[in-house]
Design a protein around this motif. Sequence first.
Motif, PDB file in Angstrom:
ATOM      1  N   CYS A  38       4.131   4.102   3.269  1.00 16.11           N
ATOM      2  CA  CYS A  38       4.233   2.939   2.390  1.00 16.11           C
ATOM      3  C   CYS A  38       4.380   1.661   3.222  1.00 16.11           C
ATOM      4  O   CYS A  38       5.239   1.597   4.104  1.00 16.11           O
ATOM      5  N   ARG A  39       3.540   0.691   2.956  1.00 17.60           N
ATOM      6  CA  ARG A  39       3.670  -0.612   3.611  1.00 17.60           C
ATOM      7  C   ARG A  39       4.263  -1.595   2.614  1.00 17.60           C
ATOM      8  O   ARG A  39       3.808  -1.713   1.476  1.00 17.60           O
ATOM      9  N   MET A  40       5.302  -2.314   3.068  1.00 21.25           N
ATOM     10  CA  MET A  40       6.037  -3.190   2.158  1.00 21.25           C
ATOM     11  C   MET A  40       6.255  -4.563   2.776  1.00 21.25           C
ATOM     12  O   MET A  40       6.203  -4.730   4.001  1.00 21.25           O
ATOM     13  N   LEU A  41       6.484  -5.517   1.892  1.00 24.20           N
ATOM     14  CA  LEU A  41       6.964  -6.842   2.297  1.00 24.20           C
ATOM     15  C   LEU A  41       8.297  -7.055   1.608  1.00 24.20           C
ATOM     16  O   LEU A  41       8.389  -6.966   0.383  1.00 24.20           O
ATOM     17  N   ASN A  42       9.334  -7.282   2.407  1.00 21.10           N
ATOM     18  CA  ASN A  42      10.680  -7.503   1.873  1.00 21.10           C
ATOM     19  C   ASN A  42      11.110  -8.947   2.108  1.00 21.10           C
ATOM     20  O   ASN A  42      10.907  -9.491   3.188  1.00 21.10           O
ATOM     21  N   VAL A  43      11.715  -9.521   1.093  1.00 22.83           N
ATOM     22  CA  VAL A  43      12.259 -10.878   1.194  1.00 22.83           C
ATOM     23  C   VAL A  43      13.663 -10.858   0.603  1.00 22.83           C
ATOM     24  O   VAL A  43      13.873 -10.319  -0.489  1.00 22.83           O
ATOM     25  N   GLU A  44      14.616 -11.419   1.332  1.00 25.53           N
ATOM     26  CA  GLU A  44      15.990 -11.519   0.844  1.00 25.53           C
ATOM     27  C   GLU A  44      16.385 -12.989   0.775  1.00 25.53           C
ATOM     28  O   GLU A  44      16.090 -13.765   1.688  1.00 25.53           O
ATOM     29  N   PHE A  45      17.046 -13.375  -0.334  1.00 25.10           N
ATOM     30  CA  PHE A  45      17.447 -14.768  -0.474  1.00 25.10           C
ATOM     31  C   PHE A  45      18.818 -14.908  -1.117  1.00 25.10           C
ATOM     32  O   PHE A  45      19.288 -14.004  -1.831  1.00 25.10           O
ATOM     33  N   THR A  46      19.450 -16.024  -0.844  1.00 27.13           N
ATOM     34  CA  THR A  46      20.739 -16.369  -1.440  1.00 27.13           C
ATOM     35  C   THR A  46      20.591 -17.776  -2.027  1.00 27.13           C
ATOM     36  O   THR A  46      19.489 -18.207  -2.344  1.00 27.13           O
ATOM     37  N   PHE A  47      21.698 -18.483  -2.142  1.00 26.19           N
ATOM     38  CA  PHE A  47      21.664 -19.859  -2.645  1.00 26.19           C
ATOM     39  C   PHE A  47      22.489 -20.753  -1.740  1.00 26.19           C
ATOM     40  O   PHE A  47      23.454 -20.318  -1.115  1.00 26.19           O
TER      41      PHE A  47
ATOM     42  N   ALA B 222       0.853  -1.192   0.000  1.00 24.18           N
ATOM     43  CA  ALA B 222       0.000   0.000   0.000  1.00 24.18           C
ATOM     44  C   ALA B 222       0.883   1.234   0.000  1.00 24.18           C
ATOM     45  O   ALA B 222       2.006   1.213   0.495  1.00 24.18           O
ATOM     46  N   GLY B 223       0.353   2.339  -0.556  1.00 29.22           N
ATOM     47  CA  GLY B 223       1.090   3.587  -0.567  1.00 29.22           C
ATOM     48  C   GLY B 223       2.050   3.695  -1.733  1.00 29.22           C
ATOM     49  O   GLY B 223       1.960   2.943  -2.715  1.00 29.22           O
ATOM     50  N   THR B 224       2.999   4.616  -1.626  1.00 32.19           N
ATOM     51  CA  THR B 224       3.983   4.847  -2.677  1.00 32.19           C
ATOM     52  C   THR B 224       5.365   5.037  -2.062  1.00 32.19           C
ATOM     53  O   THR B 224       5.498   5.364  -0.880  1.00 32.19           O
ATOM     54  N   CYS B 225       6.381   4.851  -2.876  1.00 33.49           N
ATOM     55  CA  CYS B 225       7.759   5.043  -2.413  1.00 33.49           C
ATOM     56  C   CYS B 225       8.652   5.234  -3.636  1.00 33.49           C
ATOM     57  O   CYS B 225       8.177   5.187  -4.779  1.00 33.49           O
ATOM     58  N   ARG B 226       9.928   5.435  -3.394  1.00 33.02           N
ATOM     59  CA  ARG B 226      10.938   5.447  -4.457  1.00 33.02           C
ATOM     60  C   ARG B 226      12.079   4.543  -4.027  1.00 33.02           C
ATOM     61  O   ARG B 226      12.496   4.552  -2.856  1.00 33.02           O
ATOM     62  N   VAL B 227      12.559   3.774  -4.955  1.00 32.00           N
ATOM     63  CA  VAL B 227      13.796   3.030  -4.744  1.00 32.00           C
ATOM     64  C   VAL B 227      14.836   3.686  -5.638  1.00 32.00           C
ATOM     65  O   VAL B 227      14.658   3.760  -6.859  1.00 32.00           O
TER      66      VAL B 227
ATOM     67  N   ARG C  55      22.114   5.340 -10.194  1.00 29.19           N
ATOM     68  CA  ARG C  55      21.848   5.852 -11.542  1.00 29.19           C
ATOM     69  C   ARG C  55      20.424   6.338 -11.743  1.00 29.19           C
ATOM     70  O   ARG C  55      20.178   7.225 -12.565  1.00 29.19           O
ATOM     71  N   GLN C  56      19.458   5.743 -11.023  1.00 27.53           N
ATOM     72  CA  GLN C  56      18.062   6.032 -11.302  1.00 27.53           C
ATOM     73  C   GLN C  56      17.231   6.141 -10.037  1.00 27.53           C
ATOM     74  O   GLN C  56      17.583   5.588  -8.987  1.00 27.53           O
ATOM     75  N   SER C  57      16.089   6.843 -10.177  1.00 24.99           N
ATOM     76  CA  SER C  57      15.077   6.907  -9.140  1.00 24.99           C
ATOM     77  C   SER C  57      13.832   6.214  -9.679  1.00 24.99           C
ATOM     78  O   SER C  57      13.309   6.594 -10.729  1.00 24.99           O
ATOM     79  N   ILE C  58      13.356   5.204  -8.970  1.00 21.92           N
ATOM     80  CA  ILE C  58      12.289   4.349  -9.488  1.00 21.92           C
ATOM     81  C   ILE C  58      11.054   4.512  -8.610  1.00 21.92           C
ATOM     82  O   ILE C  58      11.012   4.007  -7.480  1.00 21.92           O
ATOM     83  N   PRO C  59      10.017   5.218  -9.099  1.00 22.27           N
ATOM     84  CA  PRO C  59       8.788   5.354  -8.311  1.00 22.27           C
ATOM     85  C   PRO C  59       7.999   4.039  -8.332  1.00 22.27           C
ATOM     86  O   PRO C  59       7.929   3.355  -9.345  1.00 22.27           O
ATOM     87  N   MET C  60       7.403   3.688  -7.196  1.00 23.12           N
ATOM     88  CA  MET C  60       6.633   2.455  -7.099  1.00 23.12           C
ATOM     89  C   MET C  60       5.361   2.707  -6.311  1.00 23.12           C
ATOM     90  O   MET C  60       5.337   3.505  -5.381  1.00 23.12           O
ATOM     91  N   GLY C  61       4.289   1.994  -6.695  1.00 26.63           N
ATOM     92  CA  GLY C  61       3.010   2.106  -6.009  1.00 26.63           C
ATOM     93  C   GLY C  61       2.448   0.741  -5.670  1.00 26.63           C
ATOM     94  O   GLY C  61       3.085  -0.297  -5.894  1.00 26.63           O
ATOM     95  N   LYS C  62       1.254   0.755  -5.139  1.00 29.10           N
ATOM     96  CA  LYS C  62       0.597  -0.471  -4.702  1.00 29.10           C
ATOM     97  C   LYS C  62       0.586  -1.525  -5.810  1.00 29.10           C
ATOM     98  O   LYS C  62       0.248  -1.245  -6.949  1.00 29.10           O
ATOM     99  N   GLY C  63       0.971  -2.766  -5.439  1.00 24.48           N
ATOM    100  CA  GLY C  63       0.951  -3.865  -6.391  1.00 24.48           C
ATOM    101  C   GLY C  63       2.181  -3.951  -7.276  1.00 24.48           C
ATOM    102  O   GLY C  63       2.246  -4.811  -8.154  1.00 24.48           O
ATOM    103  N   GLU C  64       3.168  -3.093  -7.023  1.00 20.69           N
ATOM    104  CA  GLU C  64       4.411  -3.149  -7.783  1.00 20.69           C
ATOM    105  C   GLU C  64       5.526  -3.678  -6.883  1.00 20.69           C
ATOM    106  O   GLU C  64       5.482  -3.522  -5.667  1.00 20.69           O
ATOM    107  N   PHE C  65       6.510  -4.292  -7.511  1.00 19.69           N
ATOM    108  CA  PHE C  65       7.650  -4.777  -6.729  1.00 19.69           C
ATOM    109  C   PHE C  65       8.918  -4.672  -7.558  1.00 19.69           C
ATOM    110  O   PHE C  65       8.874  -4.584  -8.796  1.00 19.69           O
TER     111      PHE C  65
END
Length: 307
Positions: free
Chosen positions: A86-95, A48-53, A57-67
């Motif tokens: 902005c409410r987010m779900l973050n997941v980090e993974f390796t191998f 939910a909400g909006t943010c920027r990552v 090099r770049q600024s990437i706007p993101m909104g609800k339902g984007e990842f």
Amino acid sequence: MELYSLFDPKWTRGDFRPKIDAYYYKQWVDFHMGFHAHGSIEIMYVIAGTCRVETQRQSIPMGKGEFILLDSGVIHRLVVEKDSPCRMLNVEFTFTACDGIHPSLAQTAANSPALRALLGRQTDYIVMSDPSDVYHTLKSLVMELDAGVGVDNGSMVHLLISQLLIRIARLAEDKRIDHASRQTDRYVRKAVEYIHQHYDCDIQAKDISAAVNLHPVYLQRIFRTGMNVTMADYLANVRIGKAKMLLAQTDIPIAEIADYVGLNSRQYFSLLFKKMTGDTPAAYRRSVETLKQREPNQEVVIVDMLK
């Protein structure tokens, strides 16, 4: 910092699988993160909400339902403005080595052209809009991880991670296709999914079009183009296919099967079944029963009759 790039070919040359290292929900408010990088691969999903990552090099706007899928080692930061939490779900993974948990990444990629294409790319990040498939898988994955220590869920977690990567890969592949074609294909896929989930109901073209938010005439046109069959004929094929399975594999009375496949008129069900198969429902059931009695071990033949 050890890097685990998603695009490193060694993960598909050996017996490796993805492994979740961290995951969390977070409500961000008026937050300006410092630039940093991870050794792991990160998925940042906007609930939910909006943010920027921002990368270097770049600024990437993101909104609800984007990842965004950020590769290992990419320098980035999260920016959330004061007036737009902005409410987010973050997941980090390796191998890690498979150690008996399969399929490996190599085996999964071997059976998924979209995943092979994704792993063959070299990019810092991929931003995508999710039709909800990715978030549903992410939620299931987090719930399974939260089941706790001592629960025999290793295989389920691994299967959900594999499913997640395939879904992301399919979205990434879709994004490479022309936008208009992609949107058309998506509407057709949603219509097909609706039919398969509601064939037992008295549905019509207007109900399917309402479910995918398109005008009925336009949906029927793009459906026929994409599937090489009209929407009505596709629905009829699904219903008769289910009826054949019920006749062959269950003891449900023939008089009731019409209701099971969304055809309230038993007379119409019999006429449609005869038109599409050449047999009446009763004759079809008798033929399957006769085949089972004569050749009890010939499941393959019976399965062929159901197609």
